[in-house]
Design a protein around this motif. Structure first.
Motif, short mmCIF file in Angstrom:
data_model
loop_
_atom_site.label_atom_id
_atom_site.label_comp_id
_atom_site.label_asym_id
_atom_site.label_seq_id
_atom_site.Cartn_x
_atom_site.Cartn_y
_atom_site.Cartn_z
N ASP A 190 0.86 -1.18 0.00
CA ASP A 190 0.00 0.00 0.00
C ASP A 190 0.89 1.23 0.00
OD1 ASP A 190 -1.82 2.02 0.33
OD2 ASP A 190 -2.47 1.40 2.34
N ALA A 226 0.53 3.63 2.96
CA ALA A 226 0.78 3.18 4.33
C ALA A 226 1.92 4.00 4.93
CB ALA A 226 1.12 1.70 4.35
N LYS A 227 1.73 4.39 6.18
CA LYS A 227 2.74 5.20 6.86
C LYS A 227 3.40 4.40 7.98
CE LYS A 227 0.39 9.60 5.94
NZ LYS A 227 -0.18 10.84 6.54
N SER A 228 4.59 4.82 8.32
CA SER A 228 5.30 4.16 9.42
C SER A 228 4.55 4.40 10.72
CB SER A 228 6.72 4.72 9.54
OG SER A 228 7.46 4.49 8.36
N LEU A 248 7.60 4.56 4.48
CA LEU A 248 7.51 3.29 5.19
C LEU A 248 8.60 2.31 4.75
CD1 LEU A 248 6.18 1.33 7.09
CD2 LEU A 248 4.54 0.76 5.31
N THR A 283 4.87 0.01 -5.29
CA THR A 283 4.04 -1.08 -4.75
C THR A 283 4.75 -2.43 -4.78
OG1 THR A 283 3.04 -1.46 -6.93
CG2 THR A 283 1.93 0.10 -5.45
N ILE A 325 2.84 -4.17 8.08
CA ILE A 325 2.46 -2.76 8.16
C ILE A 325 1.92 -2.25 6.83
CG2 ILE A 325 3.33 -0.44 8.68
CD1 ILE A 325 5.52 -1.76 10.37
N ALA A 326 2.54 -2.66 5.73
CA ALA A 326 2.17 -2.10 4.43
C ALA A 326 1.16 -2.97 3.68
CB ALA A 326 3.41 -1.91 3.57
N GLY A 327 0.73 -4.10 4.27
CA GLY A 327 -0.25 -4.94 3.61
C GLY A 327 0.28 -5.65 2.39
#
Length: 839
Positions: A233, A236-238, A256, A348, A402-404
């Motif tokens: 994603d 997505a953020k840290s 991220l 991605t 975290i990032a999926g």
């Protein structure tokens, strides 16, 4: 290396009451250099909570934008009512979660918070930025939190604002301590606690489905692991915990994927690099650079590559400087919002690289390009090659979590065979080195705590761990035992000094010279023995001057000074210039040191084996390859030699003082000097004295005033004077005992003599003739007048000398003194063609 105590506790279950200072003392006893223990949030006091922005009113009529906000802080304010706050930041909107400090709190500084009237409104608190909370230097806007946190949540705990951070200066032999894993191992050994090793992960084996990698230089890259994660994603953020840990390590959160690679490097010690797979063209290749290749690195710089640089490449060419910095063409793209669709666009699909590179190659590349990085700092000190798979897996796990993302099944691992290093050590060697008894059990336990595998009884077979490339010798292992047991426990005993001959003749001479110059008012200085071509240019040396023939260092400290000195003057004059620049205008300094004079064709030094003592032939070859290294002394003077005061004007330092300094050196060495006019750069051609050992043609140095062009080039005061003497040549005929002057109780007889000679005849030559002709009764001779003019004739000069005669056993008669004077004059007339003035 910065080590947050809260993070360290994840790997070592330290006692609850242990403070950062107590841990620092333990680590210092184990041999680590803990420089500081920083107390984060020590002066922070709540309430500091999560707030939800309910409304924003834009205030007008002021020089800068001002916003009047109502913020829901839950029950943190005691009323449950919205908090009224005035704020100038503009990077938040209604509905955002922010960090709010309420009246009564104290922010780092300390900065107490109270309700106040401002811009015509009441501001009961403050919406905080990262800098205001001591989280970093980011002051562009306030902190916007993820939406899942409830208003009123304690932000001090949420943001981990209270912590202790140890700052450790990691020495080159302990590169493993440039990671939380390495420091945790030291802490576990110091407290005798188990270690939760973050590198102990389940890693799938290598297979043929991984991203294709080709290693053309297995010496430069002996291990390369590649993993691929797709479906990331880009928006997505840290998470906060990840950002805070990076911030405590003084690493700025970026995005991220980049944050995860930095986090794993700090955790495990293995540098990682992430490539945007969509921007990589074909297989990844590891090879040396080709002549003329270029690379634009992540910092935007276009770099000319050397054929010694190790590169990461694809079909398009170089995409990274291996172990130093990645290339801009394949970097992870920062997420951006598409203004038309509102969709977040970014990388991605990511390829994670975890490799092991040759430390020497990485160090040279980083220095060649003046590009030190966190990755190169670790590679050049030695990275654990066995941690590559675990570090890549850790990064993949975090990207998935975290990032999926989705980890692809392919695992690439290229590994050159690593021979097992085994060291045989006597179990009592640490006892012998430290002078105290540890015992075999203690030695075995401490080596196992370091990570070694140990087998045997009296003779131990020790296999060092992969993260300790510095353990290569039995004494290295003994040092590990001693440091973990505590250097402060090693008994203090004075060594037994074997009987000897005392100082050598050269050492005695060196000391006498230093004491004599110090007694004459000179201050000793020490300079680096390195110089470059610019130093010779400033001295005005000709292109064929032998002093330009230097020994060059393969790995110099400074690229502009790659050679060993052939003269002491550049360093000495540099020290003179620095002191004058700091207001010390009247200076007299000296330096003694070696210079390095190579032969025209210097032999190449052999490389003897390290597992045995070199043979006599090898030692002789090594000595033959060394340049000649004579010991020299040099002095420099500027300003007033005699100070001015109420008694009148002082005396300016001149060439005569430099000559007298040379005489002082010679007297301390037990040698008399003959002084004659010379011409030798960088001295003034008309004020340069050539120094010879009396009675020989051996030139031992020069003294006098610097050439005006040299003075100007080096920004020195006018009339700066220097001398340089070869101390080895002063005693080339063997060390002679230095005898003190004989003091006679009988009266002195003084006779003056004035001689007319050709202007080209050196005064020193006349003095030598007078001294030799006068015989043993001559005690001293002094030139007290030089006269030129019509009275003595064109091209002539008159030299007037005072001769002192004295006997050690009787009072001289007038006839004896006159006879000695006449003998001296006769010798001068015969040798120099002089005419007795007034005759």
């Amino acid at each position: 290396m910065r080590v947050p105590l809260s993070w360290l506790r994840e790997y070592v279950d330290l006692p609850a009451g242990v403070t950062g200072r107590e841990l620092a003392e333990k680590l210092i006893r184990a041999g680590l250099e803990v420089e500081t223990v920083e107390q984060l949030g020590a002066d922070l006091k709540g309430p500091l909570v999560v707030g939800e922005v309910l409304s924003i009113e834009e205030l007008t009529g002021f020089k800068k934008p001002i916003r009047h906000c109502f913020v829901n802080v839950g029950d943190a304010n005691g009323t449950g009512e919205p908090q009224e706050i005035v704020c100038g930041a503009r990077n938040f909107a209604v509905g955002d979660k922010v960090v709010v400090v309420l009246p009564g709190a104290v922010l780092p500084g300390p900065f107490p918070i109270a309700a106040r009237q401002t811009y015509g409104q009441t501001s009961a608190g403050m919406i905080c930025s990262a800098r205001e909370l001591g989280m970093g230097d980011d002051h562009d806007g306030i902190i916007v939190l993820p939406p899942e946190y409830e208003p009123g949540t304690d932000a001090i705990a949420l943001l981990e604002l209270v912590d202790e951070v140890l700052d450790i200066a990691v020495t080159p032999d302990r590169g493993y301590c440039l990671s939380m894993r390495g420091v945790a191992r030291e802490a576990a050994a110091a407290y005798g606690l188990p270690l939760a090793d973050p590198a102990l992960l389940d890693v799938p084996p290598a297979n043929s489905f991984g991203y294709l990698v080709k290693v053309a230089d297995p010496v430069g890259c002996d291990r390369f692991v590649a993993r691929t994660v797709v479906g990331i994603d880009p928006g997505a953020k840290s998470p906060i915990w990840l950002q805070r840990r990076l911030q405590k390590m003084h690493v700025r959160p970026i995005s991220l994927t980049v944050d995860i690679t930095n986090y794993v490097m700090l955790e495990v010690g293995q540098p990682l690099h992430a490539y945007d797979r969509s921007r990589v063209d074909g297989p990844i290749q590891v090879r040396r650079a080709l002549a003329g290749e270029r690379l634009t690195t992540l910092d935007g710089a276009k770099r000319e590559l050397s054929t010694e640089d190790l590169l990461i490449c694809d079909n398009s060419g170089p995409i990274g400087l291996a172990g130093v910095m990645g290339g801009a063409s394949t970097e992870i793209l920062d997420p951006v919002v598409n203004p038309e669709t509102g969709e977040v666009v970014g990388s991605t699909e990511v390829i994670i690289e975890a490799a092991h590179f040759d430390p020497v190659a990485i160090a040279r590349t980083a220095k060649r390009h003046k590009l030190p990085s966190e990755a190169s700092k670790r590679f050049e000190r030695g990275v654990d090659p066995e941690a590559s798979k675990a570090a890549a897996q850790r990064a993949v796990d975090l990207l998935v979590l975290i990032a999926g993302g989705t980890a692809e099944a392919g695992v690439t691992e290229i590994a050159a065979p690593h021979p097992v290093r085994t060291i045989t050590i006597a179990a009592d060697l640490p006892d012998q080195v430290a002078g105290m008894e540890y015992g075999r059990e203690t030695v075995t336990r401490r080596l196992q705590e370091v990570g070694c595998s140990v087998a045997g009884a009296d003779l131990l077979e020790v296999t060092p761990p992969s993260w300790r490339p510095d353990l290569t010798d039995p004494n290295d292992l003994a040092e590990e035992v001693i440091r973990l047991e505590g250097y402060d426990n090693v008994p203090t005993r004075m060594p037994t000094v074997p009987p000897g001959q005392g100082l050598t003749a050269a050492q005695r001479r060196h000391r006498r010279v230093g004491v004599a110059l110090a007694g004459a008012g000179y201050a000793e200085v020490h300079n680096y023995p390195f110089l470059g071509a610019a130093a010779f240019d400033a001295l005005g040396l000709e292109a064929d001057d032998l002093r330009r023939r230097t020994v060059k260092l393969v790995n110099p400290l400074n690229d502009e000074e790659p050679a060993l000195r052939t003269t002491l003057l550049p360093g000495l004059l540099g020290a003179l210039r620095r002191n004058i620049g700091r207001g010390n205008t009247d200076l007299a300094i000296f330096e003694t040191g070696l210079v390095f004079l190579p032969e025209a064709e210097q032999p190449v030094a052999p490389r003897p084996a390290v597992d045995r003592r070199p043979s006599d032939e090898e030692i002789a070859a090594l000595n033959a390859a060394l340049p000649h290294q004579p010991l020299r002394v040099a002095v420099a003077l500027a300003g007033e030699r005699l100070p001015s005061g109420w008694w009148g004007k002082g005396g300016q330092a001149s060439w005569a003082d430099a000559v007298e300094a040379a005489r002082t050196v010679a007297r301390a060495a037990g040698v008399e000097l003959t002084v004659r006019q010379g011409q030798y750069a960088p001295w003034h051609p008309g004020r340069c004295a050539e120094l010879l050992v009396a009675g020989t043609d051996r030139v031992v140095g020069h003294a006098g005033e610097l050439h005006p062009r040299v003075v100007k080039a080096l920004h020195l005061p006018e009339r700066t004077s220097v001398a340089e003497i070869d101390l080895d040549l002063l005693s080339a005929d063997g060390e002679q005992p230095v005898e003190g002057p004989t003091v006679s109780g009988y009266p002195v007889a003084t006779q003056d003599v004035a001689l007319i000679v050709d202007a080209a005849v050196p005064a020193a030559e006349v003095e030598t003739a007078l001294r030799e002709g006068a015989g043993e009764l001559l005690e001293a001779i002094r030139l007290f007048d030089v006269f030129t003019g019509e009275q003595v004739g064109e091209g002539k000069k008159s030299l007037a000398y005072a001769l002192r005669f004295r006997a050690t056993d009787r009072t001289l008669t007038a006839d004896e003194a006159s006879a000695a004077r006449e003998s001296a004059v006769a010798a001068a007339l015969a040798r120099t063609g002089a005419v007795l003035r007034g005759a």
